[in-house]
Scaffold this motif. Structure first.
Motif, PDB file in Angstrom:
ATOM      1  N   GLU A  59       0.867  -1.174   0.000  1.00 49.43           N
ATOM      2  CA  GLU A  59       0.000   0.000   0.000  1.00 49.43           C
ATOM      3  C   GLU A  59       0.904   1.224   0.000  1.00 49.43           C
ATOM      4  N   ALA A  71      -1.967   4.255  -3.892  1.00 53.13           N
ATOM      5  CA  ALA A  71      -1.697   3.209  -4.878  1.00 53.13           C
ATOM      6  C   ALA A  71      -1.508   1.889  -4.156  1.00 53.13           C
ATOM      7  N   GLU A  74       0.930  -5.036  -6.529  1.00 54.30           N
ATOM      8  CA  GLU A  74       1.012  -6.468  -6.246  1.00 54.30           C
ATOM      9  C   GLU A  74       2.246  -7.001  -6.971  1.00 54.30           C
ATOM     10  N   LYS A  84       0.179  -6.258 -10.788  1.00 62.51           N
ATOM     11  CA  LYS A  84      -0.979  -5.373 -10.819  1.00 62.51           C
ATOM     12  C   LYS A  84      -0.663  -4.090 -10.070  1.00 62.51           C
ATOM     13  N   VAL A  86      -2.926  -0.545  -8.791  1.00 59.90           N
ATOM     14  CA  VAL A  86      -4.219   0.132  -8.726  1.00 59.90           C
ATOM     15  C   VAL A  86      -3.979   1.509  -8.128  1.00 59.90           C
ATOM     16  N   SER A  88      -5.726   5.267  -7.048  1.00 64.54           N
ATOM     17  CA  SER A  88      -6.923   6.041  -6.760  1.00 64.54           C
ATOM     18  C   SER A  88      -6.605   7.493  -7.067  1.00 64.54           C
ATOM     19  N   ILE A  93     -10.737   5.042  -9.942  1.00 65.89           N
ATOM     20  CA  ILE A  93      -9.784   3.941  -9.854  1.00 65.89           C
ATOM     21  C   ILE A  93      -9.198   3.662 -11.242  1.00 65.89           C
ATOM     22  N   GLU A  95      -6.733   0.810 -12.874  1.00 66.32           N
ATOM     23  CA  GLU A  95      -6.075  -0.460 -12.611  1.00 66.32           C
ATOM     24  C   GLU A  95      -5.222  -0.854 -13.814  1.00 66.32           C
ATOM     25  N   THR A  97      -3.008  -4.059 -15.180  1.00 66.03           N
ATOM     26  CA  THR A  97      -2.651  -5.455 -15.021  1.00 66.03           C
ATOM     27  C   THR A  97      -1.504  -5.751 -15.978  1.00 66.03           C
TER      28      THR A  97
END
Length: 129
Positions: A59, A71, A74, A84, A86, A88, A93, A95, A97
Motif C-alpha cells: 500500500e 496506490a 502487487e 498489478k 491500482v 486512486s 480507480i 487499474e 494489469t
C-alpha cells in the motif's frame, strides 16, 4: 531515450509518442510514468501477503500532492515482477494489469525504437512531441 514516452496499443494499432516534459504526475496522463517514478513520489504505507502467499501487496501513499490519492502494488514473490497496480485518483480507480514483463540488460537507449514495425500504414501514430 530519456526524452520521449512511447505508448503502444497493439490491438488498436495506435502509437502515441510524447515528450516527457509535457507529461505531469498531476494530470496522471501516463501510467508508465507513475510506475517508473514510484520511488520518487510514493512511500510504502503497508505490506501484506496476497492470496495464496504467491504475491506481496504494498500500500503506497504519495510523498506530496501529485494527483494520486494512493496506490496498491502487487508483486510476484518468486521473481519480483509487478503483476498489478491500482491507483486512486480523485476518487476514480485506474487499474493496470501486467500480463508479461522481462528484465533486459542495461544498454544505451539514445536510439530507442520499439521492437515491432509501427510504420505499417494500418498503424495510427500520434507524435505529440
Amino acid at each position: 531515450n530519456g526524452k520521449d514516452v512511447w505508448v503502444a496499443d497493439m490491438s488498436a494499432k495506435e502509437m502515441t509518442i510524447s515528450s516527457v516534459e509535457e507529461l505531469s504526475f498531476g494530470s496522471v496522463s501516463d501510467p508508465v510514468l507513475l510506475l517508473s517514478g514510484m520511488n520518487d513520489i510514493f512511500l510504502v504505507a503497508g505490506q501484506k501477503a496476497g492470496a495464496g502467499g504467491t504475491t506481496v501487496i504494498y500500500e503506497m501513499q504519495p510523498k506530496e500532492d501529485c494527483g494520486v490519492d494512493n496506490a496498491v502494488l502487487e508483486i510476484r514473490r518468486k521473481d519480483s515482477i509487478l503483476t498489478k497496480a491500482v491507483f486512486s485518483i480523485d476518487g476514480n480507480i485506474m487499474e493496470i494489469t501486467v500480463e508479461s514483463m522481462k528484465h533486459l540488460p542495461l544498454k544505451d537507449v539514445s536510439s530507442f525504437s520499439p521492437a515491432f514495425d509501427y510504420s505499417d500504414p494500418s498503424w495510427i501514430v500520434n507524435d505529440v512531441r
